[in-house]
Design a protein around this motif. Sequence first.
Motif, PDB file in Angstrom:
ATOM      1  N   VAL A 178       0.843  -1.198   0.000  1.00  0.00           N
ATOM      2  CA  VAL A 178       0.000   0.000   0.000  1.00  0.00           C
ATOM      3  C   VAL A 178       0.877   1.247   0.000  1.00  0.00           C
ATOM      4  O   VAL A 178       0.628   2.197  -0.742  1.00  0.00           O
ATOM      5  CB  VAL A 178      -0.992  -0.003   1.184  1.00  0.00           C
ATOM      6  CG1 VAL A 178      -1.720   1.328   1.306  1.00  0.00           C
ATOM      7  CG2 VAL A 178      -1.996  -1.150   1.027  1.00  0.00           C
ATOM      8  N   GLY A 179       1.926   1.239   0.817  1.00  0.00           N
ATOM      9  CA  GLY A 179       2.854   2.376   0.840  1.00  0.00           C
ATOM     10  C   GLY A 179       3.517   2.592  -0.506  1.00  0.00           C
ATOM     11  O   GLY A 179       3.672   3.733  -0.962  1.00  0.00           O
ATOM     12  N   ALA A 180       3.910   1.500  -1.151  1.00  0.00           N
ATOM     13  CA  ALA A 180       4.534   1.607  -2.475  1.00  0.00           C
ATOM     14  C   ALA A 180       3.529   2.126  -3.501  1.00  0.00           C
ATOM     15  O   ALA A 180       3.884   2.954  -4.349  1.00  0.00           O
ATOM     16  CB  ALA A 180       5.088   0.243  -2.905  1.00  0.00           C
ATOM     17  N   LEU A 181       2.287   1.654  -3.426  1.00  0.00           N
ATOM     18  CA  LEU A 181       1.248   2.136  -4.333  1.00  0.00           C
ATOM     19  C   LEU A 181       1.054   3.638  -4.167  1.00  0.00           C
ATOM     20  O   LEU A 181       1.005   4.391  -5.141  1.00  0.00           O
ATOM     21  CB  LEU A 181      -0.064   1.389  -4.070  1.00  0.00           C
ATOM     22  CG  LEU A 181      -1.294   1.865  -4.834  1.00  0.00           C
ATOM     23  CD1 LEU A 181      -1.110   1.714  -6.337  1.00  0.00           C
ATOM     24  CD2 LEU A 181      -2.525   1.098  -4.356  1.00  0.00           C
ATOM     25  N   GLU A 182       0.969   4.089  -2.917  1.00  0.00           N
ATOM     26  CA  GLU A 182       0.799   5.519  -2.648  1.00  0.00           C
ATOM     27  C   GLU A 182       1.998   6.320  -3.166  1.00  0.00           C
ATOM     28  O   GLU A 182       1.829   7.377  -3.788  1.00  0.00           O
ATOM     29  CB  GLU A 182       0.596   5.760  -1.154  1.00  0.00           C
ATOM     30  CG  GLU A 182      -0.734   5.248  -0.654  1.00  0.00           C
ATOM     31  CD  GLU A 182      -0.838   5.177   0.853  1.00  0.00           C
ATOM     32  OE1 GLU A 182      -1.986   5.227   1.351  1.00  0.00           O
ATOM     33  OE2 GLU A 182       0.199   5.073   1.542  1.00  0.00           O
ATOM     34  N   ALA A 183       3.190   5.818  -2.935  1.00  0.00           N
ATOM     35  CA  ALA A 183       4.397   6.515  -3.408  1.00  0.00           C
ATOM     36  C   ALA A 183       4.429   6.570  -4.936  1.00  0.00           C
ATOM     37  O   ALA A 183       4.765   7.607  -5.519  1.00  0.00           O
ATOM     38  CB  ALA A 183       5.649   5.821  -2.866  1.00  0.00           C
ATOM     39  N   ASP A 184       4.075   5.466  -5.579  1.00  0.00           N
ATOM     40  CA  ASP A 184       4.057   5.438  -7.040  1.00  0.00           C
ATOM     41  C   ASP A 184       3.022   6.411  -7.601  1.00  0.00           C
ATOM     42  O   ASP A 184       3.285   7.119  -8.583  1.00  0.00           O
ATOM     43  CB  ASP A 184       3.768   4.023  -7.547  1.00  0.00           C
ATOM     44  CG  ASP A 184       4.924   3.058  -7.298  1.00  0.00           C
ATOM     45  OD1 ASP A 184       6.056   3.516  -7.005  1.00  0.00           O
ATOM     46  OD2 ASP A 184       4.683   1.835  -7.380  1.00  0.00           O
ATOM     47  N   LEU A 185       1.854   6.456  -6.984  1.00  0.00           N
ATOM     48  CA  LEU A 185       0.822   7.381  -7.457  1.00  0.00           C
ATOM     49  C   LEU A 185       1.258   8.830  -7.247  1.00  0.00           C
ATOM     50  O   LEU A 185       1.034   9.678  -8.124  1.00  0.00           O
ATOM     51  CB  LEU A 185      -0.512   7.100  -6.774  1.00  0.00           C
ATOM     52  CG  LEU A 185      -1.190   5.799  -7.209  1.00  0.00           C
ATOM     53  CD1 LEU A 185      -2.377   5.491  -6.306  1.00  0.00           C
ATOM     54  CD2 LEU A 185      -1.619   5.869  -8.669  1.00  0.00           C
ATOM     55  N   ARG A 186       1.897   9.128  -6.111  1.00  0.00           N
ATOM     56  CA  ARG A 186       2.411  10.489  -5.890  1.00  0.00           C
ATOM     57  C   ARG A 186       3.421  10.868  -6.971  1.00  0.00           C
ATOM     58  O   ARG A 186       3.466  12.016  -7.408  1.00  0.00           O
ATOM     59  CB  ARG A 186       3.056  10.606  -4.514  1.00  0.00           C
ATOM     60  CG  ARG A 186       2.082  10.809  -3.403  1.00  0.00           C
ATOM     61  CD  ARG A 186       2.790  11.105  -2.066  1.00  0.00           C
ATOM     62  NE  ARG A 186       1.920  10.740  -0.982  1.00  0.00           N
ATOM     63  CZ  ARG A 186       1.960   9.603  -0.309  1.00  0.00           C
ATOM     64  NH1 ARG A 186       2.896   8.708  -0.576  1.00  0.00           N
ATOM     65  NH2 ARG A 186       1.090   9.356   0.648  1.00  0.00           N
ATOM     66  N   ALA A 187       4.243   9.908  -7.385  1.00  0.00           N
ATOM     67  CA  ALA A 187       5.251  10.169  -8.409  1.00  0.00           C
ATOM     68  C   ALA A 187       4.614  10.432  -9.773  1.00  0.00           C
ATOM     69  O   ALA A 187       5.161  11.177 -10.584  1.00  0.00           O
ATOM     70  CB  ALA A 187       6.225   8.985  -8.501  1.00  0.00           C
ATOM     71  N   MET A 188       3.462   9.844 -10.017  1.00  0.00           N
ATOM     72  CA  MET A 188       2.819   9.962 -11.327  1.00  0.00           C
ATOM     73  C   MET A 188       1.809  11.106 -11.425  1.00  0.00           C
ATOM     74  O   MET A 188       1.460  11.528 -12.510  1.00  0.00           O
ATOM     75  CB  MET A 188       2.129   8.641 -11.690  1.00  0.00           C
ATOM     76  CG  MET A 188       3.077   7.477 -11.850  1.00  0.00           C
ATOM     77  SD  MET A 188       4.393   7.757 -13.061  1.00  0.00           S
ATOM     78  CE  MET A 188       3.459   7.944 -14.568  1.00  0.00           C
TER      79      MET A 188
ATOM     80  N   PRO B 238       0.591  14.738 -11.542  1.00  0.00           N
ATOM     81  CA  PRO B 238       1.192  16.057 -11.752  1.00  0.00           C
ATOM     82  C   PRO B 238       0.977  16.945 -10.534  1.00  0.00           C
ATOM     83  O   PRO B 238      -0.098  16.964  -9.936  1.00  0.00           O
ATOM     84  CB  PRO B 238       0.437  16.617 -12.962  1.00  0.00           C
ATOM     85  CG  PRO B 238      -0.199  15.440 -13.621  1.00  0.00           C
ATOM     86  CD  PRO B 238      -0.420  14.425 -12.527  1.00  0.00           C
ATOM     87  N   GLY B 239       2.005  17.652 -10.147  1.00  0.00           N
ATOM     88  CA  GLY B 239       1.895  18.552  -9.011  1.00  0.00           C
ATOM     89  C   GLY B 239       1.947  17.842  -7.679  1.00  0.00           C
ATOM     90  O   GLY B 239       1.827  18.470  -6.644  1.00  0.00           O
ATOM     91  N   GLY B 240       2.054  16.526  -7.691  1.00  0.00           N
ATOM     92  CA  GLY B 240       2.245  15.777  -6.474  1.00  0.00           C
ATOM     93  C   GLY B 240       1.042  15.617  -5.572  1.00  0.00           C
ATOM     94  O   GLY B 240       1.162  15.199  -4.449  1.00  0.00           O
ATOM     95  N   GLY B 241      -0.140  15.930  -6.044  1.00  0.00           N
ATOM     96  CA  GLY B 241      -1.275  15.771  -5.152  1.00  0.00           C
ATOM     97  C   GLY B 241      -2.606  15.951  -5.825  1.00  0.00           C
ATOM     98  O   GLY B 241      -2.696  16.231  -7.020  1.00  0.00           O
TER      99      GLY B 241
END
Length: 152
Positions: free
Chosen positions: A126-136, A138-141
Amino acid sequence: MAEGYELPLLLFAGFRSFIDELHAELAEQGHPDVRPAHGFALQAVGPGGATAGELGRRLGVSKQAAGKTVERLERLGYVERADDPEDGRRKLVRLTPRGVDVLTRSAAIFDRLRARWVETLGEQRVGALEADLRAMVPGGGFRLDAVGWFGS
């Protein structure tokens, strides 16, 4: 290999499952009339309040559409209009205790829903999924103007 269209649909389905469960729990906890768009609007009002124009800009909708949302939320008891202490000609939309309550309950429910995902998938995934989505993203959020984007 998955088809390209599947990823956005799966992301949306995950979002939808969270939101549907959130609203079912909120209904059980005394907030049966709150809708997903209301959550965006209440977040956009924020702790300091906002004018209808500011609310419209934050949500990516017209001032008139924001005004209609404010009227609905006011009827439901989630917001109130008050004189702006900095400019007596303006009205501020502010959260009522009921509005704060629904946001507080929503945060707790989201934490429980995330914990269920962790229970099923594990904290690392779940943490990796969240980190990957943050990376993808735009604007980080996430932006509150998703309501206006969906309505376009």
